[in-house]
Design a protein around this motif. Structure first.
Motif, short mmCIF file in Angstrom:
data_model
loop_
_atom_site.label_atom_id
_atom_site.label_comp_id
_atom_site.label_asym_id
_atom_site.label_seq_id
_atom_site.Cartn_x
_atom_site.Cartn_y
_atom_site.Cartn_z
N ARG A 82 2.68 -10.53 1.59
CA ARG A 82 3.69 -9.66 2.17
C ARG A 82 3.38 -8.20 1.84
O ARG A 82 3.40 -7.33 2.72
CB ARG A 82 5.07 -10.03 1.63
N SER A 83 3.06 -7.93 0.58
CA SER A 83 2.79 -6.55 0.18
C SER A 83 1.52 -6.03 0.82
O SER A 83 1.45 -4.88 1.25
CB SER A 83 2.65 -6.46 -1.34
N ILE A 84 0.49 -6.90 0.90
CA ILE A 84 -0.77 -6.47 1.50
C ILE A 84 -0.53 -6.13 2.96
O ILE A 84 -1.05 -5.14 3.47
CB ILE A 84 -1.84 -7.57 1.34
N TYR A 139 -4.55 -0.31 -3.54
CA TYR A 139 -5.10 -1.30 -2.62
C TYR A 139 -5.55 -2.57 -3.33
O TYR A 139 -6.20 -3.42 -2.73
CB TYR A 139 -6.24 -0.70 -1.78
N LEU A 148 2.24 -5.00 4.29
CA LEU A 148 2.89 -3.68 4.31
C LEU A 148 1.83 -2.60 4.11
O LEU A 148 1.79 -1.59 4.83
CB LEU A 148 3.93 -3.57 3.19
N PHE A 149 0.98 -2.82 3.12
CA PHE A 149 -0.04 -1.82 2.79
C PHE A 149 -0.96 -1.59 3.99
O PHE A 149 -1.26 -0.44 4.34
CB PHE A 149 -0.83 -2.29 1.57
N PHE A 199 -4.32 -5.96 -5.36
CA PHE A 199 -3.17 -6.82 -5.60
C PHE A 199 -3.64 -8.02 -6.43
O PHE A 199 -4.83 -8.33 -6.43
CB PHE A 199 -2.58 -7.31 -4.28
N THR A 226 6.08 -7.33 -6.07
CA THR A 226 5.15 -7.08 -4.96
C THR A 226 3.76 -7.59 -5.22
O THR A 226 2.98 -7.77 -4.28
CB THR A 226 5.04 -5.57 -4.68
N GLN A 234 1.50 -5.82 -6.57
CA GLN A 234 0.59 -4.68 -6.49
C GLN A 234 0.22 -4.22 -7.89
O GLN A 234 1.06 -4.21 -8.79
CB GLN A 234 1.26 -3.54 -5.73
N VAL A 290 4.64 0.08 -0.12
CA VAL A 290 4.72 -1.28 -0.66
C VAL A 290 5.91 -1.31 -1.61
O VAL A 290 5.81 -0.95 -2.77
CB VAL A 290 3.42 -1.66 -1.38
#
Ligand SMILES: Cc1cc2nc3c(=O)[nH]c(=O)nc-3n(C[C@H](O)[C@H](O)[C@H](O)COP(=O)(O)OP(=O)(O)OC[C@H]3O[C@@H](n4cnc5c(N)ncnc54)[C@H](O)[C@@H]3O)c2cc1C
Ligand code: SF4
Lengths: 687, 190
Positions: free
Chosen positions: A601-603, A575, A605-606, A577, A568, A570, A612
């Motif tokens: 992608r993860s950001i 918050y 989602l976040f 990444f 991810t 992360q 995440v």
């Protein structure tokens, strides 16, 4: 007459009264959004969305069991309004379209034939279908029958072809396909999808760290559709001009043609279409999803930062890049020299990314010009770190700090920034990676008499790109292998006059599989040089930590990189990444680009308040075992296109670009060498 | 007529779907999947029993009493519609589990013609209250039977080769016609 009027009136009032009381008494709390959403739906109770009626659909939308554009009848404005009710989210207000992932069709080999069964779902219920391939198209057209809008037909090659104009994104084909060949997705969903083990992927596309759909863009080139090829690449890699020049193309080592013949020259094809776009003088328009208003701070404007910002922008967020150096580009600008990647080309490419609406702040260094607290105060919802690896390792030998000693990144960054550097006559460059080679070749072009590359193992173990090593050999760089620097020798003025090294011999293989060099006692030798550049690797520069803010809580690995979840991106601070060299240690441009997209992608989602989590079944650059072959039949040997380059005598005196682009005719020929592979099937060449 | 004959008549001989051809839209609409068909069948049973008895009461004790029989249709529609709405609210609050199973189908059959038809038939055949109750229940059971049988067939038809012009609803209607023919065999039993 009167009675009947009275009666109907009475009946109506009684029923109305009872119902209104009932709605008070039997009131159940219901998410108020459900009613709002239901008002925006078509109200036809047609069931096209797959739910029993509009109220059921509204409930499903609010419970996030259905996409906001589930209803197949309403207008786009209503969908956007629903999206607003549901809170902004990447892809929500965008149109859904169906995409076919398999273009194998009839070429896929048959395993069984079931006579009489003539629907895909029927065939699929027996041993997964008649085709060898576990994911591929069965070609019996359930999707064609399912589509109510006549948007799909079976093409001449036996796989469905979607007419995007007619497709309304209702999802009927996806539901009907037993193999998930047809996927109804928004642009954002496609941009953020990571390669998964159930995808129809060629071996090269599985290998590419940026996950580019390689056979698709090569097929576009073959058909002369250069713009489509550019778009296909840009779905995964915004830096195609740069990658087309400097990428060591790991994909080519997995090219299926390479098993029987020389691999397809994938990267030169990328460069060909990329240059085509640049030379045409006009930029192909890039679509971005509707604004979400969410802001993300990107620290470091190298490939990882640019890639993450590009993908965040395209799915509708508002990234801002903060860069310490005077210009964006990171190592592409300050590491990789002009003769490999002209600054003019890089500027054009970066401008295209910024044009999407990304703020780029340069000459601002986190920890010096601004601090983390002020970022958070400025209202950024998430922070992405792509600060690269800019700290050169030291050799740890005596005399390393004398005049005439440099470190690799420091030296290249100065050159890249057009600063004056005092250059010696005979130079030793220590190291075997890209940085070392780039230093050597730069020095040569600066007019030094002799460049020696000192490396403690042998040529076979050099981590630099093979083409780079070959080019530097051609240019007359002298290699001193199996040599471990021992001390720097200088004169009274503290000026370097020589480098003493110990000869080595190769011993047992170490953990990385490379044979460990061991020093030969009493073999001290002195090289007569007046300048030394150490380029033995880099680690991230994390000087912005230790200021008493949230960054101090970050987990840092023992290589001084950010500790991230590799699936991810992360860190342990939700918050924050990270990706690129700052997270992986010195690596490749494409790896940084792929990492940037994974983090985007993860950001996303976040920012949408979702957990995440890694994408299920993501490949993360591992291979699908069944798709890696030992041998390939039906391949005729055909010469790989040679890369045109400046002749050695010319190029060693200038910073002119060394490698040139292939011609259109060569590109067409080279693209015809591609077998158009998927997991199992490919286009066999008939003799 | 005894109750046994009444039951046989309602379920088979005068099957509301296959012999009287009422309620065809939910029959075609919800028979693609067995799961939905079962849900729909249950919902119809539930609504019909309620609607059949209540409308019988309304007819006998209000319409006949005040000589307003000619308002039968309009009165039935209003009563059934409000009833279903009421029941929906009641279930949602009091028996959420049942609501989760039937709820989504209720609004779809508010004034389904099968429901209306059974209510009218109960009156036309001059049933007593008990007979009306039994008839409503078993007409609905007959509806469910036909629907579930049909859903089973359609799930299989989906896997079969059907000529293009006949796909989906057309083949469904043809199949429905043939089942209906088969049900003609019950004709004259009672
Ligand atoms: C000489 C050399 C040659 C190479 N050749 C190749 C090659 O041929 N092919 C290949 O694939 N890869 C090559 N690489 C590797 C490749 O360049 C890197 O892997 C890639 O650039 C990493 O990208 P990144 O975004 O993670 O970091 P970088 O490109 O290093 O970018 C990081 C950015 O962050 C900025 N920054 C750092 N600290 C701060 C701060 N505190 N505040 C604000 N900004 C900050 C930096 O100024 C920099 O612009 C080479 C590397 C070098 C050094
Ligand atoms: S032949 Fe084409 S599709 Fe197959 S692995 Fe090589 S580049 Fe990829």
């Amino acid at each position: 007459m009167i009675e009947s009027i009275l009666f109907t009136f009475g009946l109506g009032s009684v029923c109305g009264l009872i119902l209104s009381f009932a709605s008070k008494i039997f009131y159940v709390y219901e998410d108020p959004r459900i009613a709002k959403v239901e008002n925006l739906l078509a109200g036809a109770n047609c069931g096209g969305c797959g739910f029993a009626g509009c109220s059921a659909a509204a409930e499903a939308i609010v419970n996030e069991e259905a996409p906001v554009n589930a209803c197949i009848l309403v207008a786009t404005e209503n969908i956007s309004e629903i999206a607003v009710i549901m809170g902004a989210e990447a892809g929500t207000a965008e149109p859904l379209k169906s995409y076919n992932n398999c273009d194998g069709g009839n070429r896929a080999t048959d395993r069984f034939i079931y006579n009489g069964l003539n629907t895909c779902s029927g065939v699929a219920s027996f041993y997964g279908g008649k085709r060898d391939c576990t994911v591929g198209c069965l070609g019996l057209g359930d999707c064609v029958r399912a589509c109510g809008f006549d948007a799909i037909h079976l093409g001449p090659n036996g796989y469905p072809v979607v007419d995007r104009e007619k497709c309304v994104g209702c999802g009927a084909c996806e539901a009907a396909c037993p193999k998930s060949i047809l996927e109804v997705r928004t642009m954002s969903q496609r941009l953020l999808h990571l390669n998964a083990s159930y995808d129809a992927l060629a071996p090269c596309a599985q290998t590419c760290p940026a996950e580019i759909d390689i056979p698709r863009y090569i097929a576009h080139i073959k058909n002369g559709e250069y713009e489509e090829a550019v778009y296909t690449i840009k779905e995964r890699n915004p830096l195609l001009l740069a990658c087309g020049r400097v990428c060591p193309h790991p994909c080519e080592s997995y090219c299926r043609r390479g098993i029987e013949d020389e691999p397809v020259s994938i990267n030169q094809l990328k460069r060909f279409v990329a240059d085509m776009e640049m030379n045409s003088g006009k930029r192909l328009p890039i679509e971005c999803a509707p604004d979400t208003g969410k802001r993300v701070a990107v620290i470091g404007g190298g490939p990882a930062g640019l890639s993450c910002a590009y993908f965040l922008r395209r799915v509708g967020h508002r990234p801002a890049i903060f860069e310490a150096m005077p210009k964006l580009g990171g190592m592409l600008r300050y590491g990789i020299p002009e003769y490999r990647l002209p600054k003019k080309v890089l500027d054009w490419e970066i401008q295209g990314i910024l044009n999407l609406g990304i703020e780029g702040h340069t000459n601002v260094r986190l920890g010096v010009d601004f601090d983390f607290g002020s970022l958070i105060a400025a209202g950024f919802d998430a922070v992405f770190f792509s600060v690269g690896a800019w700290n050169d390792y030291n050799l740890g030998i005596p005399g390393e700090d004398m005049d005439g000693c440099f470190t690799g990144i420091d030296f290249l960054a100065k050159i890249g920034n057009q600063e004056e550097v005092e250059i010696g006559r005979r130079v030793a460059v220590i190291g075997g990676g890209n940085t070392a080679i780039d230093c050597c070749r730069t020095l040569l072009r600066k007019g030094v008499d002799k460049v020696l590359l000192v490396y403690r193992r042998t040529r076979k173990e050099m981590p630099a790109n093979e083409v780079e090593i070959v080019a530097s050999e051609e240019e007359g760089i002298e290699f001193v292998f199996l040599a471990a620097p021992n001390k720097v020798i200088g004169n009274e003025e503290n000026q370097v006059t020589g480098l003493e090294y110990l000869k080595m011999e190769l011993g047992e293989p170490d953990a990385s599989g490379r044979r460990r060099p061991v020093p030969v006692a009493g073999s001290e030798t002195v090289l007569d040089v007046d300048m030394i550049i150490t380029a033995i690797g880099q680690s991230p520069e994390l000087g912005f930590r230790g200021k008493g803010d949230r960054l101090d809580d970050l987990d840092i690995t023992r290589w001084n990189t950010f500790e991230i979840d590799p699936a991810t991106g992360q860190t342990n601070v939700p918050y924050i990444f990270a990706a690129g060299d700052a997270a992986t240690g010195a690596s490749l441009v494409v790896t940084a680009i792929g990492g940037g997209r994974r983090a985007a992608r993860s950001i996303d989602l976040f920012l949408n308040g979702k957990p995440v989590v890694p994408q299920p079944k993501a490949l993360l650059n591992t291979h699908i075992p069944e798709s890696i072959f030992e041998s390939v039949d039906g391949v005729k040997k055909r010469q790989r296109t040679k890369m045109p380059e400046l002749p050695v005598s010319e190029r060693i005196h200038t910073f002119e670009e060394t490698d040139l682009v292939i011609s259109e005719a060569d590109a067409l020929y080279e693209s015809s060498r591609c077998l158009g592979c998927c997991r199992l099937c490919y286009n066999k060449e008939l003799t | 007529m005894g109750y046994f004959e009444l039951i046989i008549a309602c379920v088979f001989v005068n099957n509301i779907l296959l012999a009287q051809f009422l309620g065809n839209c939910p029959f075609l609409g919800t028979s693609k999947k067995m799961e939905t068909a079962v849900g729909m069948a249950m919902a119809v049973i539930f609504v019909l029993v309620l609607a059949g008895t209540i409308t019988w009461l309304v007819y006998t004790y209000i319409l006949v009493k005040f000589g307003l029989v000619y308002l039968r249709t309009i009165a039935f529609i209003v009563v059934i519609a409000s009833l279903v709405q009421f029941v929906e609210m009641f279930l949602k609050k009091s028996i959420p589990a049942l609501y989760a199973g039937l709820g989504i189908f209720l609004p779809l059959i508010t004034t389904n013609c099968a429901v209306m038809g059974v209510c009218v038939l109960n009156i036309d055949k001059e049933f007593t209250f008990l007979q009306a109750l039994v008839a409503s229940l078993f007409y609905a059971v007959g509806f469910g039977l036909a629907l579930i049988l049909f859903a089973g067939l359609r799930e299989r038809i989906f896997l079969a080769r059907v000529p293009k012009p006949l796909q989906d609803t057309s083949i469904a209607l043809i199949t429905a016609g043939m089942i209906s023919l088969a049900f003609f065999a019950f004709q004259g039993m009672v």
